[in-house]
Design a protein around this motif. Structure first.
Motif, PDB file in Angstrom:
ATOM      1  N   ALA A  76     -15.237 -31.166  46.604  1.00  0.00           N
ATOM      2  CA  ALA A  76     -15.733 -32.495  46.254  1.00  0.00           C
ATOM      3  C   ALA A  76     -16.770 -32.930  47.278  1.00  0.00           C
ATOM      4  CB  ALA A  76     -14.586 -33.505  46.207  1.00  0.00           C
ATOM      5  N   ARG A  91     -23.879 -36.457  40.934  1.00  0.00           N
ATOM      6  CA  ARG A  91     -22.981 -36.315  39.786  1.00  0.00           C
ATOM      7  C   ARG A  91     -23.680 -35.575  38.641  1.00  0.00           C
ATOM      8  NH1 ARG A  91     -19.408 -41.951  39.265  1.00  0.00           N
ATOM      9  NH2 ARG A  91     -17.969 -41.430  40.981  1.00  0.00           N
ATOM     10  N   ILE A  96     -18.140 -30.877  40.375  1.00  0.00           N
ATOM     11  CA  ILE A  96     -17.046 -31.296  41.244  1.00  0.00           C
ATOM     12  C   ILE A  96     -17.130 -32.806  41.472  1.00  0.00           C
ATOM     13  CG2 ILE A  96     -16.808 -29.051  42.390  1.00  0.00           C
ATOM     14  CD1 ILE A  96     -18.495 -30.139  44.702  1.00  0.00           C
ATOM     15  N   PRO A  97     -16.021 -33.459  41.825  1.00  0.00           N
ATOM     16  CA  PRO A  97     -16.039 -34.912  42.021  1.00  0.00           C
ATOM     17  C   PRO A  97     -17.024 -35.347  43.107  1.00  0.00           C
ATOM     18  CG  PRO A  97     -13.778 -34.104  41.908  1.00  0.00           C
ATOM     19  CD  PRO A  97     -14.662 -32.889  41.987  1.00  0.00           C
ATOM     20  N   CYS A 218     -11.629 -39.836  46.199  1.00  0.00           N
ATOM     21  CA  CYS A 218     -11.994 -38.427  46.097  1.00  0.00           C
ATOM     22  C   CYS A 218     -10.732 -37.547  46.069  1.00  0.00           C
ATOM     23  CB  CYS A 218     -12.873 -38.069  47.298  1.00  0.00           C
ATOM     24  SG  CYS A 218     -13.803 -36.557  47.122  1.00  0.00           S
ATOM     25  N   SER A 227     -12.892 -35.401  37.204  1.00  0.00           N
ATOM     26  CA  SER A 227     -14.227 -35.540  37.764  1.00  0.00           C
ATOM     27  C   SER A 227     -15.029 -36.447  36.833  1.00  0.00           C
ATOM     28  CB  SER A 227     -14.914 -34.177  37.923  1.00  0.00           C
ATOM     29  OG  SER A 227     -16.091 -34.294  38.705  1.00  0.00           O
ATOM     30  N   HIS A 228     -16.254 -36.736  37.207  1.00  0.00           N
ATOM     31  CA  HIS A 228     -17.109 -37.606  36.406  1.00  0.00           C
ATOM     32  C   HIS A 228     -17.453 -36.946  35.066  1.00  0.00           C
ATOM     33  CE1 HIS A 228     -19.423 -35.143  39.253  1.00  0.00           C
ATOM     34  NE2 HIS A 228     -20.247 -34.937  38.235  1.00  0.00           N
TER      35      HIS A 228
END
Length: 250
Positions: A76, A91, A96-97, A218, A227-228
């Motif tokens: 992340a 993003r 990944i976050p 996170c 995640s987004h």
């Protein structure tokens, strides 16, 4: 046990020794053994985020600092600034976050309290919180923004200025609560983390330390496997990870 590495990006160029001041915001026991937090500065760009001009520089160099995090094996990325510099771009680039203190602190404060205020160092940072209020739709929940008129120091942070700064911050917080109707306080910068315990012990409302809020968000996303959304943050069709050649400050 597999260690999950989080890349923590500070939005200003810093010598390696100065990163220890930012890393100190993580109190002993906060980071679990299976999580590794690695702080890094950016290669060049902004010095204080005092304007929209510097905001654009910070976006670009935070993007550069984090855009290869996924292929480097990080689990992340966490942006260590209330401006959330480069967050949207990262993003888009990564799966990944990617989290930041600004959005996460505003949303948490709105969950914990009817209205909240931001207390910060100087007026040149007000644009950050005004932008966040608009982006999060929380303009009506933001009771006030107050500053103490002290220029921030991104290398020494609050070290050596505690006697003056802590009292001034407390006075500003009291005005937010007593005069503006705030039921929670957000510290306006991760560079202010040294004042968090002092203020929390003297105020009757929640005081949010934004760097830790973003880190814990996170960590939560990693725990939940979330995640987004890539429907919101579209992956670029032809990503180009080559930015203009600008020399590193450190």
């Amino acid at each position: 046990m597999t260690t999950k590495r989080i890349k923590m990006i500070v939005p200003v160029p810093l010598p390696q020794e100065a990163l220890a001041g930012f890393a100190a915001q993580m109190p002993p026991g906060l980071v679990r053994p299976e999580i590794a937090v690695e702080f890094t500065g950016v290669r060049n760009g902004t010095s204080s985020l005092d304007s929209l001009y510097e905001a654009t520089l910070a976006d670009a160099f935070c993007l550069e600092a984090g855009m290869r995090a996924e292929e480097e094996g990080y689990a992340a990325v966490c942006i260590n600034t209330m401006s959330d510099s480069g967050l949207a771009a990262l993003r888009s680039r990564l799966t990944i976050p990617v989290t930041g203190p600004g959005r996460s602190s505003f949303h948490l404060a709105a969950d914990l309290a009817k209205r909240f205020s931001v207390v910060t160092m100087w007026p040149q940072w007000h644009w950050i919180y005004e932008k966040l209020a608009l982006e999060t739709g929380l303009e009506k929940r933001l009771a006030s923004i107050r500053d103490i008129g002290v220029r921030p120091d991104t290398q020494e942070l609050l070290a050596g200025k505690e006697d003056i700064v802590f009292g001034a911050l407390l006075d500003a917080c009291r005005k937010c609560i007593d005069e503006d109707g705030a039921h929670a306080i957000i510290l306006g910068s991760t560079t202010m983390h040294q004042s968090h315990q002092y203020l929390s012990e003297r105020l009757e409302v929640p005081v949010l330390n934004p760097g830790l809020v973003a880190f814990k968000q996170c960590e939560m996303l990693l725990d939940l496997g979330l995640s987004h959304s890539k429907l919101t943050y579209h992956t670029p069709e032809a990503p180009s990870d080559v930015l203009a050649s600008v020399p590193a400050v450190f």
